[in-house]
Design an enzyme around this catalytic site. Structure first.
Site, PDB file in Angstrom:
ATOM      1  CD  GLU A  58      38.090  62.445  34.685  1.00 28.52           C
ATOM      2  OE1 GLU A  58      39.017  62.575  35.506  1.00 28.52           O
ATOM      3  OE2 GLU A  58      37.890  61.398  34.055  1.00 28.52           O
ATOM      4  CB  CYS A  64      43.276  68.436  37.231  1.00 26.85           C
ATOM      5  SG  CYS A  64      43.491  67.726  35.603  1.00 26.85           S
TER       6      CYS A  64
HETATM    7  P1  NAD Z   1      34.358  74.685  38.711  1.00 30.44           P
HETATM    8  O1  NAD Z   1      33.892  73.503  39.461  1.00 30.44           O
HETATM    9  O2  NAD Z   1      34.242  76.014  39.343  1.00 30.44           O
HETATM   10  O3  NAD Z   1      33.573  74.817  37.319  1.00 30.44           O
HETATM   11  C1  NAD Z   1      33.600  73.801  36.351  1.00 30.44           C
HETATM   12  C2  NAD Z   1      32.346  73.904  35.491  1.00 30.44           C
HETATM   13  O4  NAD Z   1      31.204  73.614  36.287  1.00 30.44           O
HETATM   14  C3  NAD Z   1      32.100  75.279  34.906  1.00 30.44           C
HETATM   15  O5  NAD Z   1      31.650  75.119  33.572  1.00 30.44           O
HETATM   16  C4  NAD Z   1      31.003  75.857  35.794  1.00 30.44           C
HETATM   17  O6  NAD Z   1      30.195  76.805  35.173  1.00 30.44           O
HETATM   18  C5  NAD Z   1      30.209  74.606  36.093  1.00 30.44           C
HETATM   19  N1  NAD Z   1      29.385  74.674  37.319  1.00 30.44           N
HETATM   20  C6  NAD Z   1      29.575  75.434  38.423  1.00 30.44           C
HETATM   21  N2  NAD Z   1      28.611  75.186  39.339  1.00 30.44           N
HETATM   22  C7  NAD Z   1      27.797  74.239  38.795  1.00 30.44           C
HETATM   23  C8  NAD Z   1      26.644  73.541  39.265  1.00 30.44           C
HETATM   24  N3  NAD Z   1      26.128  73.766  40.465  1.00 30.44           N
HETATM   25  N4  NAD Z   1      26.089  72.618  38.457  1.00 30.44           N
HETATM   26  C9  NAD Z   1      26.619  72.341  37.243  1.00 30.44           C
HETATM   27  N5  NAD Z   1      27.708  72.977  36.738  1.00 30.44           N
HETATM   28  C10 NAD Z   1      28.300  73.906  37.515  1.00 30.44           C
HETATM   29  O7  NAD Z   1      35.855  74.369  38.286  1.00 30.44           O
HETATM   30  P2  NAD Z   1      36.872  75.313  37.523  1.00 30.44           P
HETATM   31  O8  NAD Z   1      37.341  76.376  38.441  1.00 30.44           O
HETATM   32  O9  NAD Z   1      36.308  75.709  36.203  1.00 30.44           O
HETATM   33  O10 NAD Z   1      38.065  74.284  37.219  1.00 30.44           O
HETATM   34  C11 NAD Z   1      39.109  74.070  38.109  1.00 30.44           C
HETATM   35  C12 NAD Z   1      38.955  72.722  38.772  1.00 30.44           C
HETATM   36  O11 NAD Z   1      38.829  71.703  37.785  1.00 30.44           O
HETATM   37  C13 NAD Z   1      40.156  72.330  39.596  1.00 30.44           C
HETATM   38  O12 NAD Z   1      39.728  71.786  40.815  1.00 30.44           O
HETATM   39  C14 NAD Z   1      40.823  71.266  38.739  1.00 30.44           C
HETATM   40  O13 NAD Z   1      41.618  70.348  39.447  1.00 30.44           O
HETATM   41  C15 NAD Z   1      39.662  70.612  38.099  1.00 30.44           C
HETATM   42  N6  NAD Z   1      40.059  69.915  36.888  1.00 30.44           N
HETATM   43  C16 NAD Z   1      40.054  68.561  36.887  1.00 30.44           C
HETATM   44  C17 NAD Z   1      40.465  67.871  35.755  1.00 30.44           C
HETATM   45  C18 NAD Z   1      40.478  66.373  35.715  1.00 30.44           C
HETATM   46  O14 NAD Z   1      40.586  65.853  34.633  1.00 30.44           O
HETATM   47  N7  NAD Z   1      40.361  65.681  36.819  1.00 30.44           N
HETATM   48  C19 NAD Z   1      40.880  68.586  34.633  1.00 30.44           C
HETATM   49  C20 NAD Z   1      40.864  69.973  34.674  1.00 30.44           C
HETATM   50  C21 NAD Z   1      40.440  70.631  35.803  1.00 30.44           C
END
Ligand code: NAD
Length: 526
Positions: free
Chosen positions: A244, A278
């Site tokens: 997502e 998002c």
């Molecule tokens: P992010 O990708 O920085 O982090 C998300 C999660 O992934 C965190 O828990 C982080 O610790 C973890 N993570 C980071 N690197 C990783 C790796 N290499 N392997 C595994 N896990 C890892 O995102 P964010 O800044 O927390 O969230 C914002 C983003 O999320 C925006 O792009 C937003 O659009 C998206 N988002 C999407 C939805 C949806 O339903 N499509 C909903 C909410 C947010």
């Protein structure tokens, strides 16, 4: 004077801050790969027990957890607001309330949705065969979640995974680990058996360790960049993933729309959660003939928004989650200005606060070549562009790498639905924006770079089970005509299968009877 807040985190611990004030609100472990492996191992053992439980038994824990949330609602809302910066009002409206609804829905309906299904196997049934699908739990589900809806996103997925009979290891965002731990604590209070749900706090490395820990599925919500890394990492063990990811969601306003409603929706859709959703409205396309009137309405309503600490009851727009996130917004706004767009209101950090506040910003004269119309901003900006025809509106909306949600505003519902179907997005709303993640019954997920797989709804629940096909033959007296003992007679039978049986018509197949008998006799003789 605004202080640039820096949020240091050591390798052993994560420090959680209130982004509105910069105050430290707690410390949690930054779990190592070894801790993650041990946690997954415990989850695997707990799965052997949990998989055998009935839906009714699982539902009892979900409903009990629900009661605890209700009784601690104010405290939870406050924690969500403090850790993420969002207004306490939105902690109730966008996190607690929709999740409580999702909880009762899946507690009451998971069994019905996952009941075994008979498959119509056409003419094979006349050969004494039957087929059905049963849905089995997967095992250990790893959930990796973002900070923007720190309660609703992971908790909804936890509930669905547990109802499907899986055990769960949740890795919440390093920016909102306390809300993640709270989820674990509430289930514990509800008496959920040990290790059925575990929460491991940590940063990206902890998340990567969870992907590598040979779990049975990863449910990931976050950025496109991280999603790609996870997909690559998960491919090594063929671990299935749901991704997502981000969005750049368009809102199309036709001249016949209710402009009063559409302008309020645009303002809410762009600025709720400080634009950090998002499915935020990140591109607005308005029909030329009403562009000026509509834009004025939007600006009028934006300037009335009350920006303040999330803990205040009357706050409309709170802080952004981090300095990094705010910098992206500053960059996009600067690029809009440089490219000739016009800032109608906002455009800067709000200097009245020490924390990471950015003013709700409306931008006119934008077009799809500008950076802020192509990359996800994830902040309180509403860029407006105009269109002349329906065809152009659809083309502009689809001219994006993303495809999470979109909305079409018109008083002609058939036109709205017709256009909705032309837009490449996982959810398209007519006369609504952003909110359908809050309807647990509907699928959530994107097209294109917004990811793949679904959460929520029946499709989301199906992501959390392994469909198993059970095929039964009640007729073992006769050999199958396709078995060994090939001959000219066998080949003639197979020709008949191709010509007659494969038509799907019983009448045609009946013509095959003499050849079938001949073949069966031949096989019986061997
Ligand atoms: P992010 O990708 O920085 O982090 C998300 C999660 O992934 C965190 O828990 C982080 O610790 C973890 N993570 C980071 N690197 C990783 C790796 N290499 N392997 C595994 N896990 C890892 O995102 P964010 O800044 O927390 O969230 C914002 C983003 O999320 C925006 O792009 C937003 O659009 C998206 N988002 C999407 C939805 C949806 O339903 N499509 C909903 C909410 C947010």
């Amino acid at each position: 004077m605004s202080a640039v807040l820096s949020f240091p985190t050591t390798s052993e611990e994560i420090i959680s801050y209130n982004p509105a004030t910069g105050e430290e609100i707690g410390r949690v472990p930054n779990a190592s790969a070894e801790t993650v492996e041990n946690t997954v191992e415990k989850s695997r053992r707990a799965f052997q027990m949990w998989r055998e439980t009935s839906y009714r038994h699982r539902a009892k824990f979900i409903m009990k957890t629900r009661e605890i949330i209700l009784s601690e609602m104010d405290e939870i809302a406050r924690l969500v607001s403090d850790e993420s910066g969002k207004p306490v009002a939105e902690a109730f409206s966008a996190e607690i309330s929709p999740t409580l609804d999702l909880m009762q829905y899946f507690a009451r309906n998971a069994q019905k949705i996952l009941k075994p299904e008979k498959i119509n196997i056409g003419q094979f049934k006349f050969l004494g065969r039957s087929s059905k699908i049963i849905y089995k739990p997967l095992g250990v589900v790893g959930i990796i979640s973002p900070w923007n809806f720190p309660l609703a996103i992971p908790l909804g997925e936890v509930v669905m995974a547990l109802m499907a009979g899986n055990t769960v290891v949740l890795k919440p965002s390093e920016l909102t680990p306390l809300v993640g731990l709270k989820i674990g604590e509430i289930f514990e209070k509800a008496g959920l058996p040990e290790n059925v749900l575990q929460v491991v706090t940590g940063d990206g490395k902890t998340g990567a360790a969870l992907v590598e820990a040979d779990v049975n599925k990863i449910m990931f919500t976050g950025s496109v960049a991280t999603g790609k890394k996870i997909a690559e990492n998960a491919a090594k063990t063929l671990t299935p993933v749901v991704l997502e990811l981000g969005g750049k969601d368009p809102m199309i306003i036709f001249a016949d729309a209710n402009l009063e409603a559409a302008s309020s929706a645009a303002v809410w859709g762009a600025f709720t959660n400080s634009g950090q959703a998002c499915s935020s409205v990140e591109r607005l396309y308005v029909e030329k003939s009403i562009a000026e009137k509509f834009t004025n309405l939007v600006v009028e309503k934006t300037v009335k928004l009350r920006q303040n600490l999330g803990s205040e009851e009357t706050t409309d727009v709170g802080a952004m989650v981090s300095e990094n996130q705010l910098k992206i917004v500053e960059d996009h706004v600067a690029d809009f200005e440089k490219s000739g767009a016009k800032i109608l209101t906002g455009g800067r950090r709000n200097e009245n606060f020490q924390g990471t506040f950015f003013q709700p910003t409306v931008i006119a004269d934008t077009n799809n070549s500008m950076r802020g119309m192509r990359e996800e901003t994830f902040g309180p900006t509403l860029p407006i562009a105009v269109f002349a025809t329906e065809k152009e509106a659809v083309e502009l909306a689809n001219d994006s790498d993303f495809g999470l949600t979109a909305s079409v505003w018109t008083s002609d519902i058939s036109k709205g639905k017709r256009i909705a179907e032309k837009i490449m997005a996982g959810t398209v709303m007519v006369n609504e924006v952003l909110y359908t993640h809050g309807i647990g019954q509907t699928p959530w997920g994107g097209f294109k770079q917004s990811g793949y797989g679904r959460t929520h709804g029946k499709l989301g629940l199906l992501e959390l089970v392994a469909p198993q096909h059970i095929h039964v033959n009640r007729n073992t007296l006769l050999p199958d005509v396709w078995w060994f003992g090939y001959s000219a007679n066998a080949i003639e039978t197979f020709r008949g299968f191709a010509r007659n049986f494969a038509t799907g018509s019983l009448f045609q197949t009946a013509r095959l009877a003499p050849q079938l008998l001949k073949r069966i006799k031949e096989l019986k003789r061997k």
